[in-house]
Design a protein around this motif. Structure first.
Motif, PDB file in Angstrom:
ATOM      1  N   GLU A 127      10.052  31.118  10.476  1.00  0.00           N
ATOM      2  CA  GLU A 127       9.443  29.843  10.130  1.00  0.00           C
ATOM      3  C   GLU A 127       8.125  30.143   9.440  1.00  0.00           C
ATOM      4  O   GLU A 127       7.301  30.883   9.970  1.00  0.00           O
ATOM      5  N   LEU A 128       7.917  29.559   8.261  1.00  0.00           N
ATOM      6  CA  LEU A 128       6.706  29.816   7.488  1.00  0.00           C
ATOM      7  C   LEU A 128       5.885  28.554   7.238  1.00  0.00           C
ATOM      8  O   LEU A 128       4.788  28.638   6.691  1.00  0.00           O
ATOM      9  N   ASP A 129       6.412  27.398   7.654  1.00  0.00           N
ATOM     10  CA  ASP A 129       5.734  26.130   7.396  1.00  0.00           C
ATOM     11  C   ASP A 129       5.983  25.154   8.546  1.00  0.00           C
ATOM     12  O   ASP A 129       6.357  24.009   8.340  1.00  0.00           O
ATOM     13  N   GLY A 130       5.784  25.648   9.745  1.00  0.00           N
ATOM     14  CA  GLY A 130       6.066  24.834  10.916  1.00  0.00           C
ATOM     15  C   GLY A 130       4.835  24.093  11.391  1.00  0.00           C
ATOM     16  O   GLY A 130       3.775  24.162  10.779  1.00  0.00           O
ATOM     17  N   PRO A 131       4.989  23.426  12.510  1.00  0.00           N
ATOM     18  CA  PRO A 131       6.253  23.265  13.231  1.00  0.00           C
ATOM     19  C   PRO A 131       7.181  22.283  12.531  1.00  0.00           C
ATOM     20  O   PRO A 131       6.737  21.383  11.833  1.00  0.00           O
ATOM     21  N   ARG A 132       8.476  22.494  12.746  1.00  0.00           N
ATOM     22  CA  ARG A 132       9.501  21.632  12.142  1.00  0.00           C
ATOM     23  C   ARG A 132      10.447  21.125  13.223  1.00  0.00           C
ATOM     24  O   ARG A 132      10.886  21.893  14.079  1.00  0.00           O
ATOM     25  N   ALA A 133      10.767  19.854  13.151  1.00  0.00           N
ATOM     26  CA  ALA A 133      11.681  19.254  14.124  1.00  0.00           C
ATOM     27  C   ALA A 133      13.101  19.763  13.942  1.00  0.00           C
ATOM     28  O   ALA A 133      13.864  19.851  14.901  1.00  0.00           O
ATOM     29  N   SER A 134      13.456  20.099  12.697  1.00  0.00           N
ATOM     30  CA  SER A 134      14.827  20.562  12.459  1.00  0.00           C
ATOM     31  C   SER A 134      14.864  21.576  11.315  1.00  0.00           C
ATOM     32  O   SER A 134      14.405  21.291  10.206  1.00  0.00           O
ATOM     33  N   ARG A 135      15.406  22.725  11.636  1.00  0.00           N
ATOM     34  CA  ARG A 135      15.713  23.746  10.637  1.00  0.00           C
ATOM     35  C   ARG A 135      17.203  24.029  10.736  1.00  0.00           C
ATOM     36  O   ARG A 135      17.775  24.055  11.826  1.00  0.00           O
ATOM     37  N   ARG A 136      17.829  24.229   9.589  1.00  0.00           N
ATOM     38  CA  ARG A 136      19.276  24.459   9.539  1.00  0.00           C
ATOM     39  C   ARG A 136      19.540  25.881   9.066  1.00  0.00           C
ATOM     40  O   ARG A 136      18.907  26.359   8.131  1.00  0.00           O
ATOM     41  N   ILE A 137      20.467  26.540   9.724  1.00  0.00           N
ATOM     42  CA  ILE A 137      20.914  27.871   9.313  1.00  0.00           C
ATOM     43  C   ILE A 137      22.429  27.771   9.129  1.00  0.00           C
ATOM     44  O   ILE A 137      23.129  27.235   9.994  1.00  0.00           O
ATOM     45  N   ILE A 138      22.920  28.268   8.025  1.00  0.00           N
ATOM     46  CA  ILE A 138      24.348  28.274   7.768  1.00  0.00           C
ATOM     47  C   ILE A 138      24.877  29.674   8.051  1.00  0.00           C
ATOM     48  O   ILE A 138      24.344  30.665   7.535  1.00  0.00           O
ATOM     49  N   VAL A 139      25.906  29.755   8.888  1.00  0.00           N
ATOM     50  CA  VAL A 139      26.577  31.017   9.184  1.00  0.00           C
ATOM     51  C   VAL A 139      27.962  30.912   8.579  1.00  0.00           C
ATOM     52  O   VAL A 139      28.741  30.016   8.939  1.00  0.00           O
ATOM     53  N   GLU A 140      28.277  31.793   7.642  1.00  0.00           N
ATOM     54  CA  GLU A 140      29.587  31.797   6.995  1.00  0.00           C
ATOM     55  C   GLU A 140      30.235  33.156   7.242  1.00  0.00           C
ATOM     56  O   GLU A 140      29.650  34.189   6.904  1.00  0.00           O
ATOM     57  N   VAL A 141      31.402  33.142   7.858  1.00  0.00           N
ATOM     58  CA  VAL A 141      32.129  34.365   8.160  1.00  0.00           C
ATOM     59  C   VAL A 141      33.362  34.387   7.278  1.00  0.00           C
ATOM     60  O   VAL A 141      34.145  33.423   7.248  1.00  0.00           O
ATOM     61  N   LEU A 142      33.538  35.480   6.527  1.00  0.00           N
ATOM     62  CA  LEU A 142      34.640  35.613   5.600  1.00  0.00           C
ATOM     63  C   LEU A 142      35.421  36.879   5.930  1.00  0.00           C
ATOM     64  O   LEU A 142      34.801  37.919   6.200  1.00  0.00           O
ATOM     65  N   GLY A 143      36.726  36.809   5.915  1.00  0.00           N
ATOM     66  CA  GLY A 143      37.517  38.004   6.159  1.00  0.00           C
ATOM     67  C   GLY A 143      38.895  37.689   6.674  1.00  0.00           C
ATOM     68  O   GLY A 143      39.431  36.594   6.498  1.00  0.00           O
ATOM     69  N   GLU A 144      39.468  38.671   7.369  1.00  0.00           N
ATOM     70  CA  GLU A 144      40.830  38.539   7.895  1.00  0.00           C
ATOM     71  C   GLU A 144      40.836  38.640   9.405  1.00  0.00           C
ATOM     72  O   GLU A 144      39.996  39.251  10.000  1.00  0.00           O
TER      73      GLU A 144
END
Length: 144
Positions: A127-144
């Motif tokens: 976090e570089l500009d907090g505090p923030r009520a909501s931060r979103r992180i996207i986790v994308e898993v690709l494979g077999e």
């Protein structure tokens, strides 16, 4: 989750969290590992991405002194009180500068259904500009 006929799959999960400090490191390792387990993908890659211009993603050791050292170094590299042109619009140019230097994503291998990371590597939202009520992180898993 998408499942093309060739066995290649894509799994996406969003993680939401709040931050408490102007600059802080939030350990998201467990949440990312949970997403990899949920994906049921055995072998592939995991992308961890913060879609914010004033946050970043890093891998490092979760040790209190080191976390403080990282925050201190960020403040040295991009001090909040510097004479930034962007501060005429917002008073957060330091956060934009630091984010652009650090980076907004990390990619890790997934092998045998497990996220591969070094012994001392945890995954952090910076976090570089907090505090923030909501931060979103996207986790994308690709494979077999």
């Amino acid at each position: 989750m998408e499942k093309p006929s060739n066995g290649f799959r894509v799994f996406v999960k969003e993680i939401y969290l709040s931050t408490k400090e102007r600059i802080e490191l939030v350990d998201i390792t467990n949440k990312v590992e949970e997403a990899v387990q949920e994906s049921k993908i055995r072998n592939g890659i995991c992308l961890v991405y913060a879609p914010h211009a004033t946050a970043a993603i890093i891998l490092n050791e979760h040790e209190k002194g080191l976390l403080s050292d990282i925050v201190k170094k960020i403040l040295e590299i991009a001090p909040p009180g510097a004479n930034y042109l962007h501060n005429r619009i917002d008073n957060n140019a330091h956060a934009h500068v630091a984010s652009s230097i650090i980076g907004s994503s990390a990619t890790l291998p997934v092998v045998n259904g497990e996220l591969v990371r070094g012994t001392w590597q945890n995954i952090f939202l910076v976090e570089l500009d907090g505090p923030r009520a909501s931060r979103r992180i996207i986790v994308e898993v690709l494979g077999e």
